[in-house]
Motif scaffolding. Structure first.
Motif, PDB file in Angstrom:
ATOM      1  N   PRO A 265       0.843  -1.196   0.000  1.00 62.39           N
ATOM      2  CA  PRO A 265       0.000   0.000   0.000  1.00 62.39           C
ATOM      3  C   PRO A 265       0.873   1.238   0.000  1.00 62.39           C
ATOM      4  N   ALA A 266       0.372   2.317  -0.623  1.00 64.96           N
ATOM      5  CA  ALA A 266       1.215   3.496  -0.790  1.00 64.96           C
ATOM      6  C   ALA A 266       0.374   4.748  -0.993  1.00 64.96           C
ATOM      7  N   THR A 267       1.045   5.888  -0.947  1.00 64.17           N
ATOM      8  CA  THR A 267       0.418   7.168  -1.261  1.00 64.17           C
ATOM      9  C   THR A 267       1.328   7.967  -2.190  1.00 64.17           C
ATOM     10  N   LEU A 268       0.705   8.821  -2.978  1.00 62.39           N
ATOM     11  CA  LEU A 268       1.419   9.805  -3.784  1.00 62.39           C
ATOM     12  C   LEU A 268       1.044  11.162  -3.217  1.00 62.39           C
ATOM     13  N   LEU A 269       2.029  11.839  -2.630  1.00 60.00           N
ATOM     14  CA  LEU A 269       1.795  13.080  -1.901  1.00 60.00           C
ATOM     15  C   LEU A 269       2.373  14.268  -2.654  1.00 60.00           C
ATOM     16  N   SER A 270       1.574  15.317  -2.785  1.00 62.07           N
ATOM     17  CA  SER A 270       2.033  16.582  -3.352  1.00 62.07           C
ATOM     18  C   SER A 270       2.052  17.613  -2.229  1.00 62.07           C
ATOM     19  N   VAL A 271       3.245  18.114  -1.900  1.00 64.65           N
ATOM     20  CA  VAL A 271       3.392  19.041  -0.773  1.00 64.65           C
ATOM     21  C   VAL A 271       4.373  20.155  -1.132  1.00 64.65           C
ATOM     22  N   ALA A 272       4.365  21.203  -0.326  1.00 65.95           N
ATOM     23  CA  ALA A 272       5.360  22.254  -0.482  1.00 65.95           C
ATOM     24  C   ALA A 272       6.741  21.691  -0.160  1.00 65.95           C
ATOM     25  N   ALA A 273       7.759  22.209  -0.833  1.00 65.77           N
ATOM     26  CA  ALA A 273       9.123  21.719  -0.608  1.00 65.77           C
ATOM     27  C   ALA A 273       9.523  21.861   0.856  1.00 65.77           C
ATOM     28  N   ALA A 274       9.031  22.906   1.510  1.00 67.30           N
ATOM     29  CA  ALA A 274       9.373  23.140   2.914  1.00 67.30           C
ATOM     30  C   ALA A 274       8.816  22.056   3.826  1.00 67.30           C
ATOM     31  N   ASP A 275       7.836  21.292   3.332  1.00 66.47           N
ATOM     32  CA  ASP A 275       7.223  20.247   4.154  1.00 66.47           C
ATOM     33  C   ASP A 275       7.805  18.864   3.882  1.00 66.47           C
ATOM     34  N   LEU A 276       8.831  18.782   3.039  1.00 64.18           N
ATOM     35  CA  LEU A 276       9.416  17.473   2.733  1.00 64.18           C
ATOM     36  C   LEU A 276      10.007  16.829   3.981  1.00 64.18           C
ATOM     37  N   ASP A 277      10.625  17.614   4.855  1.00 67.89           N
ATOM     38  CA  ASP A 277      11.178  17.040   6.079  1.00 67.89           C
ATOM     39  C   ASP A 277      10.088  16.375   6.920  1.00 67.89           C
ATOM     40  N   ALA A 278       8.911  17.002   6.959  1.00 70.88           N
ATOM     41  CA  ALA A 278       7.807  16.421   7.723  1.00 70.88           C
ATOM     42  C   ALA A 278       7.347  15.108   7.099  1.00 70.88           C
ATOM     43  N   VAL A 279       7.264  15.076   5.775  1.00 69.95           N
ATOM     44  CA  VAL A 279       6.895  13.843   5.081  1.00 69.95           C
ATOM     45  C   VAL A 279       7.922  12.751   5.374  1.00 69.95           C
ATOM     46  N   ALA A 280       9.202  13.125   5.324  1.00 66.91           N
ATOM     47  CA  ALA A 280      10.262  12.148   5.604  1.00 66.91           C
ATOM     48  C   ALA A 280      10.165  11.628   7.031  1.00 66.91           C
ATOM     49  N   ASP A 281       9.827  12.491   7.966  1.00 60.85           N
ATOM     50  CA  ASP A 281       9.698  12.054   9.353  1.00 60.85           C
ATOM     51  C   ASP A 281       8.542  11.059   9.500  1.00 60.85           C
ATOM     52  N   VAL A 282       7.425  11.334   8.823  1.00 61.28           N
ATOM     53  CA  VAL A 282       6.298  10.404   8.854  1.00 61.28           C
ATOM     54  C   VAL A 282       6.707   9.075   8.227  1.00 61.28           C
ATOM     55  N   ALA A 283       7.384   9.133   7.080  1.00 61.75           N
ATOM     56  CA  ALA A 283       7.820   7.912   6.405  1.00 61.75           C
ATOM     57  C   ALA A 283       8.768   7.107   7.287  1.00 61.75           C
ATOM     58  N   PHE A 284       9.677   7.794   7.959  1.00 64.93           N
ATOM     59  CA  PHE A 284      10.624   7.120   8.837  1.00 64.93           C
ATOM     60  C   PHE A 284       9.894   6.419   9.983  1.00 64.93           C
ATOM     61  N   SER A 285       8.869   7.081  10.516  1.00 66.37           N
ATOM     62  CA  SER A 285       8.098   6.474  11.611  1.00 66.37           C
ATOM     63  C   SER A 285       7.322   5.249  11.132  1.00 66.37           C
ATOM     64  N   PHE A 286       7.071   5.170   9.814  1.00 68.35           N
ATOM     65  CA  PHE A 286       6.379   4.016   9.226  1.00 68.35           C
ATOM     66  C   PHE A 286       7.361   2.917   8.813  1.00 68.35           C
ATOM     67  N   GLY A 287       8.643   3.131   9.056  1.00 73.18           N
ATOM     68  CA  GLY A 287       9.630   2.129   8.683  1.00 73.18           C
ATOM     69  C   GLY A 287       9.908   2.062   7.197  1.00 73.18           C
ATOM     70  N   GLN A 288       9.693   3.173   6.483  1.00 71.12           N
ATOM     71  CA  GLN A 288       9.934   3.192   5.040  1.00 71.12           C
ATOM     72  C   GLN A 288      11.429   3.321   4.751  1.00 71.12           C
ATOM     73  N   MET A 289      11.955   2.438   3.905  1.00 68.61           N
ATOM     74  CA  MET A 289      13.381   2.420   3.618  1.00 68.61           C
ATOM     75  C   MET A 289      13.783   3.441   2.571  1.00 68.61           C
ATOM     76  N   ARG A 290      12.876   3.776   1.636  1.00 66.78           N
ATOM     77  CA  ARG A 290      13.229   4.706   0.567  1.00 66.78           C
ATOM     78  C   ARG A 290      11.990   5.446   0.074  1.00 66.78           C
ATOM     79  N   LEU A 291      12.222   6.632  -0.488  1.00 68.17           N
ATOM     80  CA  LEU A 291      11.163   7.470  -1.049  1.00 68.17           C
ATOM     81  C   LEU A 291      11.600   7.947  -2.423  1.00 68.17           C
ATOM     82  N   ILE A 292      10.657   8.026  -3.360  1.00 72.60           N
ATOM     83  CA  ILE A 292      10.921   8.641  -4.658  1.00 72.60           C
ATOM     84  C   ILE A 292      10.366  10.058  -4.610  1.00 72.60           C
ATOM     85  N   VAL A 293      11.195  11.041  -4.951  1.00 70.44           N
ATOM     86  CA  VAL A 293      10.815  12.449  -4.858  1.00 70.44           C
ATOM     87  C   VAL A 293      10.963  13.119  -6.220  1.00 70.44           C
ATOM     88  N   ALA A 294       9.898  13.754  -6.681  1.00 74.01           N
ATOM     89  CA  ALA A 294       9.951  14.588  -7.889  1.00 74.01           C
ATOM     90  C   ALA A 294       9.973  16.043  -7.435  1.00 74.01           C
TER      91      ALA A 294
END
Length: 220
Positions: free
Chosen positions: A170-199
């Motif tokens: 299961p996954a999500t495709l998230l569109s966020v402000a660049a300034a919020d990428l750290d927050a997305v990464a923190d959420v992903a890390f808390s979910f045990g995600q090993m890698r993220l693809i970023v455009a």
């Protein structure tokens, strides 16, 4: 970004997404088979598969930069996506980037980054999976309230010497402000995600964030 969570490990210039719409009632399994067979040595498959009880609604394809295998050119990705659509009678609906037209599923003009994020811990089947509600709650915890989210299944297929390696979760495709990428990464890390693809829309590039090697070496 906190390097203890993620570091950038692969990058490629350019952006590319494509949205394919299978006929009504197309099953998840048949789409997975089609995506597996579409993977070539030159162009792997990375997709968000949006489905419900009636079948697959849309397949959103993206690029996935790799240190080992490199990154296909956007034109090659577009050719592969159109060939996939033609082979199965799917509609090539829209895409964006240097190889195709308007934004796919999100308002690309308003986005700083678009992130493809899995929702199952690490790479193990049977591990804890998180929900879209968990994503909303995690972003709210960091004060992120303006974003767009598509949910579905992440499906990847890479052609290797001995065959095709696939992965889905299961996954999500998230569109966020660049300034919020750290927050997305923190959420992903808390979910045990090993890698993220970023455009990165502002800088016209696609890259991968991965947990430091000491966290992932035992998974290789």
């Amino acid at each position: 970004m906190n390097p203890r969570m993620y570091t950038e490990v692969a990058s490629a210039p350019g952006l590319w997404f494509a949205a394919l719409q299978p006929p009504h009632g197309t099953t998840h399994d048949s789409v997975a088979d089609a995506l597996t067979n579409a993977a070539t040595a030159q162009v792997p498959v990375s997709a968000l598969v949006d489905d419900d009880r009636e079948g697959v609604n849309e397949v959103i394809l993206t690029r996935d930069p790799s240190i080992t295998h490199g990154t296909p050119a956007t034109a090659d990705c577009a050719d592969a996506a159109r060939a996939l659509a033609d082979a199965h009678g799917w509609e090539y609906r829209m895409g964006f980037g240097t190889a195709a037209g308007a934004a796919v599923g999100v308002d690309g003009t308003a986005a700083g980054v678009i992130v493809l994020m899995g929702l199952r811990e690490r790479y193990f089947r049977g591990a804890t999976s998180y929900s879209v509600l968990d994503v909303h709650d995690g972003l709210a915890h960091h004060g992120v309230t303006e974003y767009q989210l598509r949910s579905g299944w992440l499906f990847s297929a890479r052609h290797l010497g001995h065959g095709v390696r696939t992965h889905d979760e299961p996954a999500t495709l998230l569109s966020v402000a660049a300034a919020d990428l750290d927050a997305v990464a923190d959420v992903a890390f808390s979910f045990g995600q090993m890698r993220l693809i970023v455009a990165d829309l502002a800088h016209d590039r696609t890259y991968v964030l991965r947990q430091p090697i000491e966290h992932t070496a035992h998974l290789s």
